[in-house]
Design an enzyme around this catalytic site. Structure first.
Site, mmCIF file in Angstrom:
data_model
loop_
_atom_site.group_PDB
_atom_site.id
_atom_site.type_symbol
_atom_site.label_atom_id
_atom_site.label_comp_id
_atom_site.label_asym_id
_atom_site.label_seq_id
_atom_site.Cartn_x
_atom_site.Cartn_y
_atom_site.Cartn_z
ATOM 1 N N ARG A 1 20.141 77.672 -24.660
ATOM 2 C CA ARG A 1 20.881 76.650 -25.393
ATOM 3 C C ARG A 1 20.853 76.909 -26.895
ATOM 4 N NH1 ARG A 1 18.763 72.126 -25.527
ATOM 5 N NH2 ARG A 1 20.524 70.747 -25.447
ATOM 6 N N HIS B 1 14.949 78.608 -24.860
ATOM 7 C CA HIS B 1 15.354 77.207 -24.700
ATOM 8 C C HIS B 1 16.489 77.082 -23.684
ATOM 9 C CE1 HIS B 1 12.826 77.002 -28.160
ATOM 10 N NE2 HIS B 1 13.631 77.815 -28.800
ATOM 11 N N ASP C 1 9.720 80.638 -19.636
ATOM 12 C CA ASP C 1 10.700 79.788 -18.942
ATOM 13 C C ASP C 1 12.096 80.287 -19.260
ATOM 14 O OD1 ASP C 1 11.597 78.678 -21.362
ATOM 15 O OD2 ASP C 1 10.639 76.744 -21.044
ATOM 16 N N GLY C 2 13.059 79.721 -18.540
ATOM 17 C CA GLY C 2 14.463 80.121 -18.739
ATOM 18 C C GLY C 2 14.989 80.829 -17.501
ATOM 19 N N GLY C 3 15.824 80.144 -16.745
ATOM 20 C CA GLY C 3 16.476 80.777 -15.597
ATOM 21 C C GLY C 3 15.619 80.921 -14.352
ATOM 22 N N SER D 1 10.600 81.976 -24.481
ATOM 23 C CA SER D 1 11.636 80.997 -24.144
ATOM 24 C C SER D 1 12.814 81.164 -25.091
ATOM 25 C CB SER D 1 11.062 79.582 -24.294
ATOM 26 O OG SER D 1 12.054 78.605 -24.049
ATOM 27 N N LYS E 1 6.329 78.028 -28.725
ATOM 28 C CA LYS E 1 7.438 78.148 -27.769
ATOM 29 C C LYS E 1 8.621 78.817 -28.463
ATOM 30 C CE LYS E 1 10.065 75.290 -24.532
ATOM 31 N NZ LYS E 1 11.472 75.273 -24.906
ATOM 32 N N GLY F 1 13.057 74.018 -16.608
ATOM 33 C CA GLY F 1 13.636 72.929 -17.386
ATOM 34 C C GLY F 1 14.694 72.211 -16.578
#
Ligand SMILES: Cc1cc2nc3c(=O)[nH]c(=O)nc-3n(C[C@H](O)[C@H](O)[C@H](O)COP(=O)(O)O)c2cc1C
Length: 161
Positions: free
Chosen positions: A57, A54, A85-87, A52, A30, A108
């Site tokens: 962050r 995160h 992932d993300g947004g 990703s 990841k 997330g």
């Protein structure tokens, strides 16, 4: 394999090799954002990569993961699954990621917001909304099945220029 903590500076490709030897379980890395790292991930025998940052962050000044995705997909060239992932906030976001070659997308904060507001029912409802939006966006693009989703659903701008 002990004492690695949350963000150890010692995490490198030798560590991935060690991990590969240590377990027969699937390994998905990841946080892969660069095509160079995606190629190395394949060479080091991992089973999948998750594009990703995160949720921004870890480094909020980087590119969005949807911008990283096409280069990672190219680099991997179908050898292992590429997740992202993300947004992802709408079904149309999921469609764009799938169209750009993601095997699957993750969320997330949307499920955390749903969970803190309405508990399990909220999470189930959030997933229902996302799924319904994805189905609608697919139909509107003339792509009624997941197998029919392709790059023509998106227009790419060069995010490196
Ligand atoms: C409160 C919080 C804690 C997180 N902790 C981690 C973590 O420890 N390790 C990690 O890889 N990603 C972590 N993430 C990132 C998520 O796993 C995921 O990549 C991200 O939330 C997806 O983006 P989205 O929130 O925009 O959907 C965290 C995200 C949130 C919101």
């Amino acid at each position: 394999m002990k004492g690695f903590g949350m963000n150890p500076a010692s995490l490198d490709w030798a560590f991935v090799d060690k991990l590969r030897k240590f377990t027969k379980m699937k390994i998905v890395l990841k946080g892969i954002e660069a095509p160079e790292d995606a190629k190395l991930a394949v060479e080091h025998g991992v089973d999948g990569v998750l594009v990703s940052n995160h949720g921004g962050r870890a480094m909020e000044t980087g590119r969005a993961t949807i911008e990283d995705l096409p280069e990672v997909v190219d680099a991997v060239n179908g050898r292992i699954p590429v997740f992202v992932d993300g947004g992802i906030r709408r079904g149309s976001d999921a469609l764009k990621a799938l169209a750009l070659g993601a095997t699957a997308v993750g969320i997330g904060r949307p499920y955390l917001w749903a969970l803190t507001s309405f508990g399990q029912a909220g999470v189930e409802r959030a997933l229902e909304i996302l799924t319904a939006e994805l189905r609608l966006a697919m139909r509107q693009c003339g792509m009624p099945t997941l197998a029919r989703i392709n790059k023509s659903a998106v227009i790419l701008h060069d995010s490196r220029s």
